[in-house]
Motif scaffolding. Sequence first.
Motif, PDB file in Angstrom:
ATOM      1  N   LEU B 129     -51.685  -7.497 -65.245  1.00  0.00           N
ATOM      2  CA  LEU B 129     -53.028  -7.143 -64.898  1.00  0.00           C
ATOM      3  C   LEU B 129     -53.700  -6.850 -63.567  1.00  0.00           C
ATOM      4  O   LEU B 129     -54.421  -5.889 -63.157  1.00  0.00           O
ATOM      5  N   ILE B 130     -53.154  -7.706 -62.352  1.00  0.00           N
ATOM      6  CA  ILE B 130     -53.564  -7.454 -61.433  1.00  0.00           C
ATOM      7  C   ILE B 130     -52.916  -6.331 -60.758  1.00  0.00           C
ATOM      8  O   ILE B 130     -53.632  -5.808 -59.858  1.00  0.00           O
ATOM      9  N   VAL B 131     -51.761  -6.260 -61.215  1.00  0.00           N
ATOM     10  CA  VAL B 131     -51.170  -4.995 -60.361  1.00  0.00           C
ATOM     11  C   VAL B 131     -51.991  -3.572 -61.196  1.00  0.00           C
ATOM     12  O   VAL B 131     -52.384  -2.883 -60.014  1.00  0.00           O
ATOM     13  N   PHE B 132     -52.263  -3.784 -62.227  1.00  0.00           N
ATOM     14  CA  PHE B 132     -53.112  -2.465 -62.667  1.00  0.00           C
ATOM     15  C   PHE B 132     -54.347  -2.339 -62.013  1.00  0.00           C
ATOM     16  O   PHE B 132     -54.689  -1.329 -61.348  1.00  0.00           O
ATOM     17  N   LEU B 133     -55.157  -3.447 -61.772  1.00  0.00           N
ATOM     18  CA  LEU B 133     -56.418  -3.479 -61.000  1.00  0.00           C
ATOM     19  C   LEU B 133     -56.268  -2.968 -59.672  1.00  0.00           C
ATOM     20  O   LEU B 133     -56.809  -2.261 -59.226  1.00  0.00           O
ATOM     21  N   SER B 134     -55.498  -3.576 -59.069  1.00  0.00           N
ATOM     22  CA  SER B 134     -55.191  -3.169 -57.338  1.00  0.00           C
ATOM     23  C   SER B 134     -54.671  -1.875 -57.385  1.00  0.00           C
ATOM     24  O   SER B 134     -55.206  -0.887 -56.394  1.00  0.00           O
ATOM     25  N   MET B 135     -53.867  -1.388 -58.339  1.00  0.00           N
ATOM     26  CA  MET B 135     -53.376   0.035 -58.193  1.00  0.00           C
ATOM     27  C   MET B 135     -54.776   1.202 -58.591  1.00  0.00           C
ATOM     28  O   MET B 135     -54.721   2.218 -57.618  1.00  0.00           O
ATOM     29  N   GLU B 136     -55.560   0.552 -59.212  1.00  0.00           N
ATOM     30  CA  GLU B 136     -56.810   1.481 -59.413  1.00  0.00           C
ATOM     31  C   GLU B 136     -57.516   1.569 -58.242  1.00  0.00           C
ATOM     32  O   GLU B 136     -58.137   2.618 -57.823  1.00  0.00           O
ATOM     33  N   ILE B 137     -57.685   0.361 -57.496  1.00  0.00           N
ATOM     34  CA  ILE B 137     -58.553   0.274 -56.304  1.00  0.00           C
ATOM     35  C   ILE B 137     -58.048   1.059 -55.272  1.00  0.00           C
ATOM     36  O   ILE B 137     -58.576   2.163 -54.643  1.00  0.00           O
ATOM     37  N   LEU B 138     -56.583   1.017 -55.221  1.00  0.00           N
ATOM     38  CA  LEU B 138     -55.903   2.037 -54.436  1.00  0.00           C
ATOM     39  C   LEU B 138     -56.264   3.646 -54.743  1.00  0.00           C
ATOM     40  O   LEU B 138     -56.549   4.413 -53.968  1.00  0.00           O
ATOM     41  N   SER B 139     -55.703   3.848 -55.925  1.00  0.00           N
ATOM     42  CA  SER B 139     -55.971   5.082 -56.193  1.00  0.00           C
ATOM     43  C   SER B 139     -57.447   5.908 -56.073  1.00  0.00           C
ATOM     44  O   SER B 139     -57.434   6.930 -55.617  1.00  0.00           O
ATOM     45  N   VAL B 140     -58.347   5.154 -56.550  1.00  0.00           N
ATOM     46  CA  VAL B 140     -59.887   5.822 -56.511  1.00  0.00           C
ATOM     47  C   VAL B 140     -60.145   6.092 -54.997  1.00  0.00           C
ATOM     48  O   VAL B 140     -60.495   7.147 -54.513  1.00  0.00           O
ATOM     49  N   SER B 141     -59.718   5.104 -53.923  1.00  0.00           N
ATOM     50  CA  SER B 141     -60.034   5.531 -52.600  1.00  0.00           C
ATOM     51  C   SER B 141     -59.178   6.803 -52.406  1.00  0.00           C
ATOM     52  O   SER B 141     -59.573   7.661 -51.574  1.00  0.00           O
ATOM     53  N   LEU B 142     -57.894   6.821 -52.724  1.00  0.00           N
ATOM     54  CA  LEU B 142     -56.799   7.972 -52.310  1.00  0.00           C
ATOM     55  C   LEU B 142     -57.545   9.238 -52.901  1.00  0.00           C
ATOM     56  O   LEU B 142     -57.459  10.296 -51.795  1.00  0.00           O
ATOM     57  N   TYR B 143     -58.094   9.184 -54.002  1.00  0.00           N
ATOM     58  CA  TYR B 143     -58.717  10.563 -54.688  1.00  0.00           C
ATOM     59  C   TYR B 143     -59.697  11.249 -53.669  1.00  0.00           C
ATOM     60  O   TYR B 143     -59.587  12.256 -53.454  1.00  0.00           O
ATOM     61  N   VAL B 144     -60.464  10.328 -53.064  1.00  0.00           N
ATOM     62  CA  VAL B 144     -61.617  10.651 -52.040  1.00  0.00           C
ATOM     63  C   VAL B 144     -61.037  11.117 -50.909  1.00  0.00           C
ATOM     64  O   VAL B 144     -61.457  12.127 -50.348  1.00  0.00           O
ATOM     65  N   LEU B 145     -59.933  10.262 -50.595  1.00  0.00           N
ATOM     66  CA  LEU B 145     -59.538  10.614 -49.037  1.00  0.00           C
ATOM     67  C   LEU B 145     -58.710  11.727 -49.031  1.00  0.00           C
ATOM     68  O   LEU B 145     -58.980  12.543 -48.041  1.00  0.00           O
ATOM     69  N   VAL B 146     -58.117  12.313 -50.117  1.00  0.00           N
ATOM     70  CA  VAL B 146     -57.292  13.586 -50.142  1.00  0.00           C
ATOM     71  C   VAL B 146     -58.215  14.646 -49.891  1.00  0.00           C
ATOM     72  O   VAL B 146     -58.022  15.674 -49.207  1.00  0.00           O
ATOM     73  N   GLY B 147     -59.452  14.472 -50.644  1.00  0.00           N
ATOM     74  CA  GLY B 147     -60.227  15.795 -50.229  1.00  0.00           C
ATOM     75  C   GLY B 147     -61.408  15.691 -49.253  1.00  0.00           C
ATOM     76  O   GLY B 147     -62.339  16.384 -49.118  1.00  0.00           O
ATOM     77  N   MET B 148     -61.073  14.782 -48.453  1.00  0.00           N
ATOM     78  CA  MET B 148     -62.382  14.349 -47.718  1.00  0.00           C
ATOM     79  C   MET B 148     -62.593  15.626 -46.502  1.00  0.00           C
ATOM     80  O   MET B 148     -63.700  15.921 -46.174  1.00  0.00           O
ATOM     81  N   PHE B 149     -61.609  15.966 -45.799  1.00  0.00           N
ATOM     82  CA  PHE B 149     -62.104  16.683 -44.532  1.00  0.00           C
ATOM     83  C   PHE B 149     -62.101  18.317 -44.858  1.00  0.00           C
ATOM     84  O   PHE B 149     -62.278  18.837 -43.804  1.00  0.00           O
ATOM     85  N   ARG B 150     -61.415  18.517 -45.883  1.00  0.00           N
ATOM     86  CA  ARG B 150     -61.271  20.000 -45.997  1.00  0.00           C
ATOM     87  C   ARG B 150     -62.307  20.610 -47.201  1.00  0.00           C
ATOM     88  O   ARG B 150     -62.233  19.857 -48.313  1.00  0.00           O
ATOM     89  N   ALA B 151     -63.143  21.190 -46.976  1.00  0.00           N
ATOM     90  CA  ALA B 151     -64.030  21.939 -48.055  1.00  0.00           C
ATOM     91  C   ALA B 151     -63.501  23.091 -49.008  1.00  0.00           C
ATOM     92  O   ALA B 151     -64.293  23.443 -49.702  1.00  0.00           O
ATOM     93  N   GLY B 152     -62.502  23.643 -48.605  1.00  0.00           N
ATOM     94  CA  GLY B 152     -61.958  25.000 -49.334  1.00  0.00           C
ATOM     95  C   GLY B 152     -61.616  24.758 -50.607  1.00  0.00           C
ATOM     96  O   GLY B 152     -61.615  23.581 -51.099  1.00  0.00           O
ATOM     97  N   LYS B 153     -61.617  25.802 -51.201  1.00  0.00           N
ATOM     98  CA  LYS B 153     -61.313  25.767 -52.689  1.00  0.00           C
ATOM     99  C   LYS B 153     -59.960  25.071 -52.983  1.00  0.00           C
ATOM    100  O   LYS B 153     -60.024  24.607 -53.960  1.00  0.00           O
ATOM    101  N   ALA B 154     -58.911  25.528 -52.245  1.00  0.00           N
ATOM    102  CA  ALA B 154     -57.607  25.051 -52.555  1.00  0.00           C
ATOM    103  C   ALA B 154     -57.421  23.599 -52.338  1.00  0.00           C
ATOM    104  O   ALA B 154     -56.908  22.773 -53.210  1.00  0.00           O
ATOM    105  N   GLN B 155     -58.341  23.095 -51.427  1.00  0.00           N
ATOM    106  CA  GLN B 155     -58.242  21.509 -51.120  1.00  0.00           C
ATOM    107  C   GLN B 155     -58.840  20.949 -52.317  1.00  0.00           C
ATOM    108  O   GLN B 155     -58.440  19.876 -52.816  1.00  0.00           O
ATOM    109  N   MET B 156     -59.852  21.547 -52.676  1.00  0.00           N
ATOM    110  CA  MET B 156     -60.681  20.734 -54.024  1.00  0.00           C
ATOM    111  C   MET B 156     -60.030  20.832 -55.254  1.00  0.00           C
ATOM    112  O   MET B 156     -59.669  19.786 -55.938  1.00  0.00           O
ATOM    113  N   GLU B 157     -59.071  21.937 -55.255  1.00  0.00           N
ATOM    114  CA  GLU B 157     -58.186  22.191 -56.407  1.00  0.00           C
ATOM    115  C   GLU B 157     -57.215  20.998 -56.378  1.00  0.00           C
ATOM    116  O   GLU B 157     -56.659  20.218 -57.366  1.00  0.00           O
ATOM    117  N   ALA B 158     -56.596  20.834 -55.008  1.00  0.00           N
ATOM    118  CA  ALA B 158     -55.410  19.823 -54.821  1.00  0.00           C
ATOM    119  C   ALA B 158     -56.192  18.216 -55.080  1.00  0.00           C
ATOM    120  O   ALA B 158     -55.408  17.364 -55.747  1.00  0.00           O
TER     121      ALA B 158
END
Lengths: 640, 481
Positions: B129-158
């Motif tokens: 359960l802790i593994v799942f929880l921590s994975m979610e903490i990780l994932s959510v911040s990664l989702y934002v990080l991926v789209g952070m600096f680039r505003a183009g359409k392709a980047q948002m798509e990614a």
Amino acid sequence: MPSFSSLLYLLIFLPLAGVLINTAGIRVFREKITSIIACAAVGSALLFTLCLLPEFLSLPQSERTFSVILYQWFAEGALEVNIGLLLDSLSLVMVLVVLFVGFLIHIYSIKYMAGDAGFNRFFIYLNLFIVFMLILVLADNLILTFVGWEGVGLCSYLLIGFWHEKKSAADAGRKAFVVNRIGDAGFILGILLIIITFNTVNYAELTEIMNAGHGVSIFIIGAACLLLLIGAMGKSAQFPLHVWLPDAMEGPTPVSALIHAATMVNAGVYLLCRISPLLSQAQFILPVIVAVGLVTALYAAISALGQKDIKRVLAYSTVSQIGFMFAAVGSGYYMAGIFHLAAHGIFKGLLFLGAGAVIHALHGEQDINKMGGLSGRLPAVAKTFLIGLMALAGIFPLSGFFSKDAVLWGVFDSYGISLWLVGFATALLTALYCGKLYGLAFSGQSNFTEKPHLIAAAMKYPLIVLAFCAAVAGVLGLPLLTKETIFASFLAPSFTGVENIHAAVSASAHMQELILMIIAGIAVIFVIWRTAIAYSRNREAVLAYEHNYPRAAEFLLQGLKMDKLYDVILVAPFYRLTKRCSLFIDQKIIDGAVNGTGKISMVAGHFVSSLQSGYTRYYACSFICGVLIFSVIVIWLFKG
Amino acid sequence: MNEMQLIDINIVSVGPEIILLAAGILFLFFKLFPAKLSRYLSVPAMIILFCLFIFLPFFRDNNVAGFAGAIKWDNTSLLFYILLLFAALLAIMFSHGKLKDNERAGEFYFLLYVAQAGMILMVTARDLLIVFLSMEILSVSLYVLVGMFRAGKAQMEAMVKYFLLGSFSSAVFLMGLALIYGASGATHFDSLYPATISSLHMLALFYIGVVMVLAGLGFKIAAVPFHMWAPDAYEGADESVAAFLAAAPKIAAFAVIYRLGMIMNLYTVETLTAVIVVMSAGSMVLGNLAALKQTMLIRMLAYSGIAQVGYMLIGILVLPQSGAAALLFYLFVYVFMNMGAFGIAVFLSREKGGNVAIDDLAGLAKGRPLVAFAMAVFMISLAGIPPTGGFFAKFYIFKSGIEAGYLGVVIIAVIATVVSLYYYFRVIMAMYMQEKEEGARWGSAGFDFLPAVLFLCAFALLACGLIAPHLLSSLMPGEAH
């Protein structure tokens, strides 16, 4: 007092620091800074060795070994390879020769290389060379020795081709590289054979194994020795692998003095001395070594006679003298070999530096036929050069006399009068080309019209120091007419199979030795004196011989046409073979296979990347398919 | 789970996470200050990460546990922890230039720290359960990080793609967790021995649950067939984020996979071995073949990373024995060589702007010899050629694989390695043998932060090659639990 021996690694790290600092500042440092750092790096290492000396000598003879293991490099099965250093009397002598001659040559090079565009690069290479040379002689196992061995080879290659804009220099570098590969192949195979047989590469452990009953066939030991001998022949330019050394003279002259006379080319002799425990078991290899040594000595001395370039005379002479060292090792007289190595390192270093001074003074002229009368113009160079030549020829009481005499006696003692005669003939030839060199270049009329350059103090003093050492180093070979000289008894603990030096020598042997020594000594003096006179006074008459027999002169000049021979029997057929291979095997079969594999991979790659469609639904589909397939696998295997 | 008492909550056991979260929140406040200040933010960000090394002596040999055993530090988790710190440090160094005058710097460090906290929790978790929880903490911040600096359409798509697939994989993981709980009645690793399950049906259910959990983790390490997101997400993200994304989550996920194997002895079961073998072979074959065709540097590196995961999974197969040290050593080398290669992409995109093609490397050896040398070392190491750390990493993995009898997989791995030479050497060839086109310029030749870091990475790889056996023996996990 702090124990210096525990700081043994400093010996290697001090020059290494020089390399690193100078590399960092290669673009920034002026010549002065670079040269001070480089000289200080080598000088401090030399100083450190001298500090080490009292501690070393205070130990009883049998315990004179310092060993430091820095760390374990790798271990595989029972084989352990350490980065470990070993300082015994043998490596101490080598270290002293390397650092002493190396230090003087560093100082000499400051002026010699002044103004060269690659000044900083030159000193980095020079320091790097010292680092690898020290690794070579201080390593406590064959593999680490090999690291140093390849390292000095690399530096030699870089320095021969230092002026790589010159095509001949670049070609010479490549030639040295290729020929040395043949020797190195032998070395590697030898190491592998030793690993397979004894499961160790450590010198001390090998000695232990050899001293205990090991039950290994002497033929296997002999094969290993033979392979290592091939390695030694390549590095030490022994016939027939000598062809690279004369061409290596394309490098700057200090390099020729340091690498191609005093240190690196002697590594082969050092290696054979290190494996003396193996050689003492495989006695039947020793005649092979003597044969290689004497053939080389005689051949190179003959070739030296016909050379016109002052550096090439000295290069062939080096090959010939290393032949003497091999002959000593092959007679079981390792100490005599190392004695000759040290003495030769000093006087040949001196001769090369002197030649460099002459070339420098004459604006780059290297042809001895165009020189003459230099003794008036460059008195200091001429005097020191004469001392070097007399030491090389082996005139009493200079160092060369003692060392050569020790070698010749060793050959006589082990193989009798016939091989002694070969050595004696070589000694006479040596005196002959020494006399010719001095007569042509230094005495007689001056042929050179331009005003020579002055020789700077930084170039003169190394010559004087080396000349002094070349003159007096023979003291170490006292007392005469015994095997147990100062030098030999100092070195003896490092070797196996030399216990007989303590044995008393019979009176008749004494007489024989005395007679042979006197004959050789007088003959040599006579020859060198007569030739020097002949070449200086009747220059035209003597040189006319060369004009009358142009083909013979050409034959000698090209080193008995060994290069040509290689071309005909090896290079040309090899080229034809490679051409065929490239046409048929390479282009059709290998390229076909490689291209085929490549094509298949590419087609597959294309197919695979086309799976990456970019649609999220397909990605999710792949994910879920994966889960399903894995579940099916699990269930299926679970049932079965 | 037993009834928890207050004393079981050992705050020290989540010390690093607390520091990271607190510091991260502080970074968020920097938006209130003038934008100029943000150029100095990377310094405290690095210092705080450095400070986290302080925990090493506390946790070493101490087996600090907290939250009634749901979190436990042993020496192996400590090694994973060190690797994570290295990865985050490198990511911050890479992003330094980008964030100099970016007003979103504070947010970036916040997200990075949260992701880092999630991963450290993952590494120490002893409960699914802790593994799942921590994975979610990780994932959510990664989702934002991926789209952070680039505003183009392709980047948002990614970013959206990554988010959708990531949520999907989380769902599958959770489903697997539910199945495991249903079958065994436990989520704590220590009580999850398959042997404790008596009924055959339940055991089948349990294994399917494990497969689903592995699928969720396989998504994080980008192993075939759960790899599809990786090239697109890396390409869409900023290069420095991609560097982080391609190394750190893989370390954390491997830590969990490793744990499952060490504690539950899962992969000694033939059924699950088959799953790992398929994943490993598939990743090696597919990753290497797909990399051959790529023209963009980041995509090439993405597929190469997939292939590298395939090699590492061989270590998982041999887990209770020599595989553990080999895997850890591989991860250690991987952090430096893979992030280093991404760092070159950061460098190039800074010089040139936009996505970097392999051909853009042409002439690098002449313009910036040290950078080119570093890249050559990374490529040689990724290809597994001595004297780099990459060679020894492959050597030990292959050796342990052969010793454990997985000859077939190792043969596939060796062939895959040969194929990989092509695309790794294409990079070296471009740098050293091709002339750059007219007009292209490399920045000033003076001292520069990024090239220095890259050079240090290359140096570390060469040093790894020199001291490989020592590193390996020191990485040997001291204890199983």
